[in-house]
Design an enzyme around this catalytic site. Structure first.
Site, PDB file in Angstrom:
ATOM      1  N   ARG B  11       0.820  -1.208   0.000  1.00  0.00           N
ATOM      2  CA  ARG B  11       0.000   0.000   0.000  1.00  0.00           C
ATOM      3  C   ARG B  11       0.859   1.267   0.000  1.00  0.00           C
ATOM      4  O   ARG B  11       1.997   1.257   0.440  1.00  0.00           O
ATOM      5  CB  ARG B  11      -0.907   0.017   1.249  1.00  0.00           C
ATOM      6  CG  ARG B  11      -1.969  -1.087   1.269  1.00  0.00           C
ATOM      7  CD  ARG B  11      -3.174  -0.717   0.424  1.00  0.00           C
ATOM      8  NE  ARG B  11      -3.554   0.681   0.617  1.00  0.00           N
ATOM      9  CZ  ARG B  11      -4.311   1.103   1.613  1.00  0.00           C
ATOM     10  NH1 ARG B  11      -4.781   0.283   2.505  1.00  0.00           N
ATOM     11  NH2 ARG B  11      -4.618   2.378   1.699  1.00  0.00           N
ATOM     12  N   CYS B  12       0.251   2.365  -0.492  1.00  0.00           N
ATOM     13  CA  CYS B  12       0.893   3.678  -0.523  1.00  0.00           C
ATOM     14  C   CYS B  12       1.406   4.046   0.865  1.00  0.00           C
ATOM     15  O   CYS B  12       0.686   3.804   1.827  1.00  0.00           O
ATOM     16  CB  CYS B  12      -0.088   4.736  -1.044  1.00  0.00           C
ATOM     17  SG  CYS B  12      -0.486   6.085   0.073  1.00  0.00           S
ATOM     18  N   PRO B  13       2.586   4.603   1.056  1.00  0.00           N
ATOM     19  CA  PRO B  13       3.529   5.017   0.012  1.00  0.00           C
ATOM     20  C   PRO B  13       4.635   3.984  -0.256  1.00  0.00           C
ATOM     21  O   PRO B  13       5.630   4.344  -0.858  1.00  0.00           O
ATOM     22  CB  PRO B  13       4.125   6.282   0.625  1.00  0.00           C
ATOM     23  CG  PRO B  13       4.204   5.962   2.087  1.00  0.00           C
ATOM     24  CD  PRO B  13       3.043   5.041   2.392  1.00  0.00           C
ATOM     25  N   ASP B  38      -1.273  -0.655  -6.295  1.00  0.00           N
ATOM     26  CA  ASP B  38      -1.878   0.321  -5.381  1.00  0.00           C
ATOM     27  C   ASP B  38      -2.510   1.449  -6.211  1.00  0.00           C
ATOM     28  O   ASP B  38      -1.878   1.955  -7.134  1.00  0.00           O
ATOM     29  CB  ASP B  38      -0.811   0.893  -4.441  1.00  0.00           C
ATOM     30  CG  ASP B  38      -1.414   1.846  -3.442  1.00  0.00           C
ATOM     31  OD1 ASP B  38      -1.979   1.377  -2.458  1.00  0.00           O
ATOM     32  OD2 ASP B  38      -1.361   3.077  -3.681  1.00  0.00           O
TER      33      ASP B  38
END
Lengths: 363, 70
Positions: B11-13, B38
């Protein structure tokens, strides 16, 4: 106070509005439509509140309606515009989600892109406009503070005599209305009023019809809380006084943050430019930083900030506002200054921030 | 052969952070196949390229060809 809570950029209730609210629960509880003594008192208080709100927002009393569910105002204002559904619905790419969501109810919708500073593409808007269009544009954005050139937009819309809905929920009492508009949306939270009071304004000569079932000859449901409305009016008056004393100071603090971050931290996107953003909001996105960790690190130091990054907003999708501007969507933090912010708080924040960012980047 | 960085499921970042670390080991002109599912990646790659001076091409929804250019 540097703050942003559940509602992006929400500040605590104005202390004076808090007192009004407590008194109003004793005095303004009755149904103003009833002719009892209590009903007449509630009606008189409400009348004063409406007059005060209209005056503070430079509107006519007959142009405003109070709503108990502010988030409904923009969708209802757009829905009730002449021909909505079959006529072109035009909105900016950085509008709030509930406004963009109205495209599902329209056969023809057009999204107007923004540039990297967040400004609406005026040329594209002008080309897209038709005489029967319905245009929804925000005067400022709550996430980034970016202000639209609403005067120029209104000029383009009036040339086609189209419907212009302006979302003024971020700019609040800072909003300066253009000569031409059709419907407006304000939220009392923008002037430190209570949650649950919104102002819907309909220009006297604008064509609009209530899209809700007509059970009463009114333009609004009128089921809002009178004590909250009185507190909203009180908060607005006090907010305006605080603003005239503090607006230049807030602007210079935001400017200080902008310059200091630019000089001391690399790989950062700062939303908008200093000339076209609200004097109290700044949005910063740091490359290779987790917003969740950034917000937590600042919390430990006593700073409460918000973030538009997906990892914090418990949504998978990144902020559509930052995305539309082409800005970095991760590592984002928003600072929203209240009138009572102390210069020393910003000095402390700026002293800490470069160290926090470089530590988070090392992880 | 083009090297690959598979960040699927992250997932981000994280994908962009891992990309930044990886690209630092590269020579100018070298390419990398970057895979990330993502939803924030596509948007962030444009900003990343603008900020770091590197280039990227979208190959498919989750596949990006990165060229170290700086």
């Amino acid at each position: 106070m540097i703050t942003a809570g559940k509602y992006e950029g929400q500040h605590p209730l104005h202390p004076k509005a808090r007192q009004i609210l407590l008194d109003a629960f004793d005095q303004g509880w009755a149904d103003p439509a009833q002719i009892s003594a209590q009903g007449r008192q509630a009606q008189a208080l409400l009348h004063q509140a409406r007059e005060s709100i209209a005056k503070s927002l430079a509107l006519k009393v007959s142009e405003i309606e109070l709503w108990g569910e502010p988030e409904l105002i923009s969708p209802i204002a757009i829905w009730g515009a002449p021909g909505f559904g079959s006529t072109p619905f035009i909105y900016g790419a950085t509008e709030r989600s509930e406004i963009i969501g109205m495209r599902a109810k329209s056969k023809q919708s057009f999204e107007i892109s923004v540039d990297i500073d967040g400004a609406i593409d005026l040329e594209l808007l002008t080309q897209t406009l038709q005489p029967n269009s319905i245009v929804a544009i925000q005067s400022a954005n709550l996430e980034t503070g970016v202000i639209q050139d609403i005067k120029a937009i209104a000029k383009a819309v009036v040339a086609q005599n189209a419907h212009l809905h302006i979302d003024a929920t971020a700019s609040g009492a800072r909003f300066v209305k253009p000569a031409y508009w059709s419907t407006l949306h304000f939220d009392a939270r923008s002037w430190n009023g209570p949650t649950g009071v919104g102002v819907f304004a309909l220009k006297s000569d604008a064509r609009w019809s209530n899209p809700l079932p007509h059970t009463k000859p009114t333009r609004a449901p009128n089921s809002f809380s009178i004590p909250l409305a009185l507190a909203a009016a009180g908060a607005l008056e006090h907010w305006i006084a605080d603003e005239s004393a503090n607006s230049a100071r807030l602007k210079s603090l935001i400017e200080r943050i902008r310059n200091h971050v630019k000089q001391t931290i690399s790989d950062v996107d700062i939303a908008g430019n200093a000339q076209s953003t609200l004097p109290n909001i700044i949005s910063l996105s740091f490359l290779n930083v987790s917003s969740e960790q950034l917000v937590a690190a600042l919390e430990v130091e006593g700073f409460s900030v918000a973030s538009g990054s997906a990892c914090v907003a418990s949504a998978l999708e990144p902020s559509h506002v930052l995305k539309a501007m082409g800005l970095l969507t991760h590592g984002n933090m928003r600072i929203n200054l209240n009138h009572d912010v102390q210069d020393g708080e910003i000095t402390k924040l700026l002293a800490l921030l470069p160290g926090i960012i470089s530590k988070l980047r090392e992880n | 052969m083009t090297q690959e960085l598979d960040c699927r499921g992250k997932r981000c970042p994280l994908p962009i952070i891992e990309l930044s670390k990886k690209i630092n080991e590269f020579e100018v002109g070298q390419e990398l196949l970057f895979i990330s599912d993502d939803p924030a990646t596509a948007a962030d790659l444009s900003a990343w390229a603008r900020m770091t001076g590197n280039e990227f091409k979208i190959i498919s929804a989750d596949n990006f060809l990165i060229t170290k250019s700086n």
